[in-house]
Design a protein around this motif. Structure first.
Motif, PDB file in Angstrom:
ATOM      1  N   LYS A 197       0.806   3.970  -3.051  1.00  0.00           N
ATOM      2  CA  LYS A 197       0.332   5.331  -2.773  1.00  0.00           C
ATOM      3  C   LYS A 197       1.383   6.368  -3.177  1.00  0.00           C
ATOM      4  O   LYS A 197       1.075   7.400  -3.749  1.00  0.00           O
ATOM      5  CB  LYS A 197      -0.011   5.473  -1.291  1.00  0.00           C
ATOM      6  CG  LYS A 197      -1.305   4.778  -0.885  1.00  0.00           C
ATOM      7  CD  LYS A 197      -1.567   4.965   0.604  1.00  0.00           C
ATOM      8  CE  LYS A 197      -2.850   4.268   1.016  1.00  0.00           C
ATOM      9  NZ  LYS A 197      -3.115   4.402   2.481  1.00  0.00           N
ATOM     10  N   GLU A 198       2.640   6.062  -2.847  1.00  0.00           N
ATOM     11  CA  GLU A 198       3.707   7.006  -3.166  1.00  0.00           C
ATOM     12  C   GLU A 198       3.935   7.140  -4.656  1.00  0.00           C
ATOM     13  O   GLU A 198       4.436   8.167  -5.133  1.00  0.00           O
ATOM     14  CB  GLU A 198       5.010   6.577  -2.481  1.00  0.00           C
ATOM     15  CG  GLU A 198       4.974   6.729  -0.970  1.00  0.00           C
ATOM     16  CD  GLU A 198       6.245   6.219  -0.330  1.00  0.00           C
ATOM     17  OE1 GLU A 198       7.062   5.578  -1.053  1.00  0.00           O
ATOM     18  OE2 GLU A 198       6.426   6.442   0.891  1.00  0.00           O
ATOM     19  N   ASP A 225       0.823  -1.211   0.000  1.00  0.00           N
ATOM     20  CA  ASP A 225       0.000   0.000   0.000  1.00  0.00           C
ATOM     21  C   ASP A 225       0.854   1.257   0.000  1.00  0.00           C
ATOM     22  O   ASP A 225       0.558   2.227  -0.708  1.00  0.00           O
ATOM     23  CB  ASP A 225      -0.932  -0.008   1.220  1.00  0.00           C
ATOM     24  CG  ASP A 225      -1.994  -1.114   1.132  1.00  0.00           C
ATOM     25  OD1 ASP A 225      -2.226  -1.608  -0.006  1.00  0.00           O
ATOM     26  OD2 ASP A 225      -2.560  -1.476   2.177  1.00  0.00           O
ATOM     27  N   LYS A 226       1.925   1.248   0.796  1.00  0.00           N
ATOM     28  CA  LYS A 226       2.793   2.426   0.881  1.00  0.00           C
ATOM     29  C   LYS A 226       3.437   2.733  -0.469  1.00  0.00           C
ATOM     30  O   LYS A 226       3.450   3.882  -0.936  1.00  0.00           O
ATOM     31  CB  LYS A 226       3.884   2.206   1.936  1.00  0.00           C
ATOM     32  CG  LYS A 226       4.834   3.385   2.138  1.00  0.00           C
ATOM     33  CD  LYS A 226       5.798   3.093   3.278  1.00  0.00           C
ATOM     34  CE  LYS A 226       6.713   4.275   3.542  1.00  0.00           C
ATOM     35  NZ  LYS A 226       7.599   4.599   2.429  1.00  0.00           N
ATOM     36  N   TRP A 227       3.982   1.716  -1.120  1.00  0.00           N
ATOM     37  CA  TRP A 227       4.658   1.943  -2.403  1.00  0.00           C
ATOM     38  C   TRP A 227       3.669   2.427  -3.455  1.00  0.00           C
ATOM     39  O   TRP A 227       3.944   3.376  -4.190  1.00  0.00           O
ATOM     40  CB  TRP A 227       5.322   0.655  -2.880  1.00  0.00           C
ATOM     41  CG  TRP A 227       6.283   0.873  -4.017  1.00  0.00           C
ATOM     42  CD1 TRP A 227       7.624   1.042  -3.932  1.00  0.00           C
ATOM     43  CD2 TRP A 227       5.948   0.966  -5.414  1.00  0.00           C
ATOM     44  NE1 TRP A 227       8.169   1.235  -5.175  1.00  0.00           N
ATOM     45  CE2 TRP A 227       7.172   1.192  -6.112  1.00  0.00           C
ATOM     46  CE3 TRP A 227       4.774   0.867  -6.141  1.00  0.00           C
ATOM     47  CZ2 TRP A 227       7.226   1.331  -7.496  1.00  0.00           C
ATOM     48  CZ3 TRP A 227       4.824   1.012  -7.519  1.00  0.00           C
ATOM     49  CH2 TRP A 227       6.034   1.245  -8.184  1.00  0.00           C
TER      50      TRP A 227
END
Length: 332
Positions: A78-79, A74-76
């Motif tokens: 979103k970024e 999710d972090k990757w």
């Protein structure tokens, strides 16, 4: 038909599950072992994840859901989503603009400081960003800047500001002399009240041993100091030198009177002004100088003088000085 409707409903439910993504560019499924799959879209179906591989022709593939590191995934994503990428690019561009503005401001500050160190002394004529003492002369109606040399120092050796301190000794008598080679200075001014400009923040390491012949005979003199420069607190006077054959002399009696006399045939008081920028002191004789030979002397304190002097002459009929700076005419 019922079977087809069930499939459509299941796909709709999948689309509402967290982690479902479709289209919008490549994404990553980051696995717990540190590897990842580049996908164009993925779906969570129970304990399985279905995805289209961007590296293998977009075919649907599956893997167990618990193999995926979902927080990292999710972090990757979103970024690296289009909006996030656009925001990051905008931030980068803004940072570059800020850096460019800071550089422009720094360069503008440096240019302003450089101009302050090179004040205009006559239309089209600036002092150079250099050390030493310069004189504003006028030859045939044209202003010129002439660079003086200390004592009889060679032009290739002594371009800065040397200091040879000596204690003023009023009881020393006339035997204590400053001797300058030559009956006449090679720097001849054509005006009676030349403007002299002394640099204030020079740091000169080159101190020639043969720049000046001094016979102190008891005056408390100090060795030549390196890294000396003129202080804004220094006081300057112009002393008329005595001319002899192949020699010019400043007597110790004259030195003993520096700063103590208001009127003298041999000592001319000056007015001084620190120019904007703090790099130059303007020194002007309070009264016109007669035809003859002179020396600019630096009074370091009420008890000390600099025995390294700047010599010059006053002769309106003399030829033009060499290596002068002339006005630069601005294009119309």
């Amino acid at each position: 038909m019922k079977h087809l409707a069930s499939i459509l409903i299941a796909m709709l439910l999948f689309s509402l599950l967290p982690g479902f993504a479709q289209g919008g560019g490549d994404k990553r499924l980051i696995l717990k072992d540190g590897s990842y799959q580049i996908v164009t879209e993925y779906q969570i179906a129970g304990d399985r994840v279905r995805y289209k591989s961007a590296e293998r022709g977009g075919q649907w593939e599956e893997l167990p859901k618990d193999l995926v590191d979902w927080p990292a995934t999710d972090k990757w994503n979103k970024e690296h989503a289009p909006d996030a990428m656009a925001a990051a690019e905008a931030a980068r561009e803004q940072a570059e603009q800020n850096d460019a503005a800071a550089i422009d401001k720094e360069e503008a500050t440096e240019r302003a400081a450089e101009k302050a160190r090179m004040p205009i002394v006559s239309p089209g004529l600036r002092l150079p960003d250099e050390s030493g003492v310069w004189v504003l002369d006028t030859f045939h109606g044209t202003p010129e800047l002439v660079r003086l040399q200390q004592s009889n120092g060679d032009i290739n050796k002594n371009l800065g500001h040397n200091v040879l301190k000596a204690t003023i000794n009023p009881m020393g008598g006339s035997k204590q002399l400053i001797q300058i080679d030559g009956e006449r200075s090679r720097f001849q001014m054509h005006v009676a009240q030349p403007e002299l400009y002394v640099s204030l923040d020079v740091n000169d390491d080159s101190v020639p041993d043969d720049a000046l012949k001094v016979d102190t005979h008891g005056a408390s003199s100090m060795p030549k100091d390196k890294n000396n420069y003129s202080s804004p607190n220094s006081h300057y006077v112009i002393v008329r030198v005595q001319q002899h054959r192949n020699l010019r002399v400043v007597a110790a009696m004259n030195i003993s009177m520096l700063g103590k006399v208001s009127h003298s045939e041999t000592i001319v008081e000056t007015t001084s002004q620190i120019l904007p920028g703090g790099h130059w002191m303007k020194v002007v004789p309070k009264e016109p100088l007669n035809f003859g030979e002179y020396a600019l002397m630096e009074v370091l304190s009420p008890q000390e003088v600099n025995l390294d002097v700047w010599d010059f002459g006053i002769d309106p009929t003399a030829p033009e000085n060499k290596n002068t700076l002339s006005p630069i005419l601005q294009a119309k």
